[in-house]
Design a protein around this motif. Structure first.
Motif, PDB file in Angstrom:
ATOM      1  N   GLY A 105      31.889  14.490  46.235  1.00 22.88           N
ATOM      2  CA  GLY A 105      32.575  15.513  46.988  1.00 22.88           C
ATOM      3  C   GLY A 105      31.995  16.904  46.897  1.00 22.88           C
ATOM      4  N   MET A 106      30.757  17.044  46.410  1.00 28.48           N
ATOM      5  CA  MET A 106      30.124  18.372  46.394  1.00 28.48           C
ATOM      6  C   MET A 106      29.498  18.663  47.760  1.00 28.48           C
ATOM      7  N   LEU A 107      29.594  19.911  48.154  1.00 30.16           N
ATOM      8  CA  LEU A 107      29.116  20.343  49.469  1.00 30.16           C
ATOM      9  C   LEU A 107      27.925  21.268  49.296  1.00 30.16           C
ATOM     10  N   THR A 122      23.915  34.731  57.224  1.00 29.80           N
ATOM     11  CA  THR A 122      22.963  33.898  57.954  1.00 29.80           C
ATOM     12  C   THR A 122      23.646  32.585  58.296  1.00 29.80           C
ATOM     13  N   PRO A 123      23.688  32.190  59.557  1.00 27.09           N
ATOM     14  CA  PRO A 123      24.369  30.940  59.908  1.00 27.09           C
ATOM     15  C   PRO A 123      23.759  29.749  59.171  1.00 27.09           C
ATOM     16  N   ALA A 124      24.618  28.869  58.662  1.00 24.69           N
ATOM     17  CA  ALA A 124      24.156  27.683  57.937  1.00 24.69           C
ATOM     18  C   ALA A 124      23.491  26.717  58.907  1.00 24.69           C
ATOM     19  N   SER A 125      22.337  26.188  58.496  1.00 30.29           N
ATOM     20  CA  SER A 125      21.560  25.296  59.351  1.00 30.29           C
ATOM     21  C   SER A 125      21.762  23.828  59.016  1.00 30.29           C
ATOM     22  N   ASN A 126      22.295  23.538  57.802  1.00 27.88           N
ATOM     23  CA  ASN A 126      22.456  22.145  57.418  1.00 27.88           C
ATOM     24  C   ASN A 126      23.549  22.026  56.363  1.00 27.88           C
ATOM     25  N   LEU A 127      24.307  20.924  56.450  1.00 30.43           N
ATOM     26  CA  LEU A 127      25.367  20.618  55.500  1.00 30.43           C
ATOM     27  C   LEU A 127      25.205  19.195  54.996  1.00 30.43           C
ATOM     28  N   SER A 128      25.606  18.975  53.747  1.00 25.18           N
ATOM     29  CA  SER A 128      25.555  17.633  53.171  1.00 25.18           C
ATOM     30  C   SER A 128      26.631  17.522  52.102  1.00 25.18           C
ATOM     31  N   ILE A 129      27.261  16.336  52.006  1.00 25.56           N
ATOM     32  CA  ILE A 129      28.331  16.081  51.051  1.00 25.56           C
ATOM     33  C   ILE A 129      27.912  14.928  50.148  1.00 25.56           C
ATOM     34  N   SER A 130      28.065  15.110  48.844  1.00 25.56           N
ATOM     35  CA  SER A 130      27.651  14.092  47.881  1.00 25.56           C
ATOM     36  C   SER A 130      28.743  13.039  47.719  1.00 25.56           C
TER      37      SER A 130
END
Length: 499
Positions: A293-295, A282-290
């Motif tokens: 450095g955690m994704l 399933t294509p990823a709809s959202n990304l975030s980096i802490s």
């Protein structure tokens, strides 16, 4: 430093180097004041950390941390977008169907709640928790902490994404028209309006290191923008389909992108080359980096968190979470907390991700325990230290630097740049004319519009000499009488009879 002939430049560079050395020395001395360490989940030999659920964590952590795991069910107004303040204390949520609310999520104190009865595409805090921006159906609005409308930005039409640059006091917006616009929130002026020429844009992220805006487009490219340049600084082909999400780490070294082709890629921004590549059904709809450095990758109702994803290719995620019966819309790590907040079609949720937040914070930069007096002082100092939009560039350290490259290398770089920008023209080197910018000539150019008494006397004398020359010429040609002003008694004069 030894080869620099200009004494003033040498003194300035020497002072700058001393300042940097003192800052590094003081930072090393202050390390003893940072006693907190980041903790992570550790599993036994036969266990996997990604199998730990939030229910298990809630039953085994302290009471204060367990209270940070919650679900706010709002099924009538979703899906929701959310945003944390820079110090991680306040949370802003916005539902697609018009619901907006702000609150101190650590204590559960509600700040304000609005029902706008209009489509909301994105929300964003401004410089602190007293002002926030909402991208509504047609225009973008700014509200204060009481919910009162402060400003309606009619230049920002059909905005899809909002990003606030805290050090520049700039609100960047992009929408269906394909225009990237920068609005100065301290003066109210529209700083820049850049046409991307790539159609509607629904993906935007900022680089915290240099304040460059990254835009993801429908043709699979990611463009990098600065407000002073009308063309993209960099244009990268990242995916074979539309780009759905973009995220940049805090140091400005790595970028994560996700596309409709099912690929999730890790890029090195310094070389603009891919490092790792992952595939998701399933294509990823959202990304975030802490901050550490955690994704986090959101696809459908699933969220997977990856540890050390920028260093080596991982075989399995660090943690996973399932929001059953929902579709995740937005994810964001809370600053200085091991918390991941995400908005979905059923409301908003908060989960614990051990080791994601920065344990030590700088009170002069972002203070989670900020008082009213400290907030007022920090607001004044941030306005005084506001960085100009012209300072935004890919390399923010170029100011005050000296190009130590030989002349041949500089000329070769100019030739390559010219041939890249003008492929059909031949490069002709232009030698700079000497003497055009000497100190004396610069002084004389500045004096062209300066008025003084001596210059006025000379100008009056030149005007008088010019008038006398004209009279003398008219006298010689016999036209002096015709140039005299005519009076009422001139009608009684006898006309001259020509021979």
């Amino acid at each position: 430093m030894k080869h620099i002939q200009d004494l003033k430049l040498k003194s300035t560079l020497r002072k700058t180097e001393k300042k940097f050395a003192d800052a590094a020395y003081k930072a090393a001395q202050a390390e003893m004041l940072l006693p907190e360490d980041a903790g992570f989940l550790e599993a036994d030999t036969m266990e996997k950390t990604w199998k730990f659920t939030q229910t298990q964590l809630k039953n085994n952590v302290d009471l204060n941390t367990s209270n940070k795991i919650f679900d706010l069910k709002l099924p009538d107004f979703g899906p929701y977008s959310l945003d944390y303040t820079r110090n991680g204390r306040h949370l802003l949520i916005g539902g697609r169907k018009g619901h907006v609310a702000t609150f101190d999520w650590t204590t559960g104190t509600l700040g304000t709640e609005l029902h706008l009865r209009e489509t909301i595409r994105d929300v964003s805090w401004l410089h602190n928790h007293l002002m926030f921006a909402v991208a509504q159906k047609k225009y973008t609005y700014i509200y204060d902490h009481t919910g009162m409308e402060i400003h309606c930005m009619r230049n920002h039409i059909e905005v899809n994404r909002l990003e606030f640059l805290p050090y520049h006091f700039l609100l960047a917006t992009v929408g269906n028209a394909g225009y990237l616009k920068y609005q100065d929130t301290s003066t109210g002026q529209l700083v820049a309006e850049l046409r991307t020429k790539l159609g509607p844009c629904k993906t935007m992220a900022q680089n915290p290191y240099n304040a460059v805006i990254h835009l993801g487009h429908g043709n699979g490219t990611v463009t990098l923008w600065a407000p002073t340049v009308t063309q993209p600084l960099v244009k990268m082909l990242c995916h074979k389909g539309p780009v759905l999400a973009v995220a940049i780490d805090r140091g400005g070294y790595y970028m994560a992108t996700a596309g409709l082709d099912g690929q999730m890629k890790i890029w090195d921004i310094r070389t603009f080359k891919p490092l790792q590549q992952y595939y998701s059904p399933t294509p990823a709809s959202n990304l975030s980096i802490s901050q550490r450095g955690m994704l986090s990758v959101a696809y459908g109702p699933h969220i997977s968190i990856w540890k050390d994803a920028f260093l080596t290719k991982q075989k399995e995620p660090y943690m996973t979470h399932l929001a059953a019966g929902t579709v995740v819309e937005d994810t964001q790590f809370c600053p200085f907390e091991d918390i991941l907040g995400f908005g979905h079609t059923g409301g908003i949720s908060s989960i614990v991700i051990p080791g994601s937040g920065e344990p030590n914070f700088d009170t002069l930069e972002a203070n989670p325990y900020q008082t009213k007096k400290q907030r007022q002082e920090s607001e004044v100092h941030s306005l005084l230290d506001k960085v100009k939009p012209e300072m935004i560039s890919l390399n923010p350290n170029f100011i005050g630097a000296v190009d130590r490259a030989p002349v041949e290398v500089v000329q070769e770089e100019r030739r390559l740049e010219w041939e890249a920008n003008h492929p059909t023209e031949k490069f002709v080197p232009q030698n700079r004319a000497r003497g055009k910018s000497s100190s004396a000539r610069r002084y004389l150019r500045k004096q062209t519009n300066v008025l003084d008494a001596k210059k006025e006397e000379v100008r009056a004398k030149l005007q008088k000499d010019k008038e006398e020359r004209l009279k003398k010429r008219a006298r010689e040609e016999g036209q002096e009488e015709t140039e005299k002003p005519r009076t009422a008694l001139d009608r009684f004069k006898k006309p001259k009879v020509s021979n």
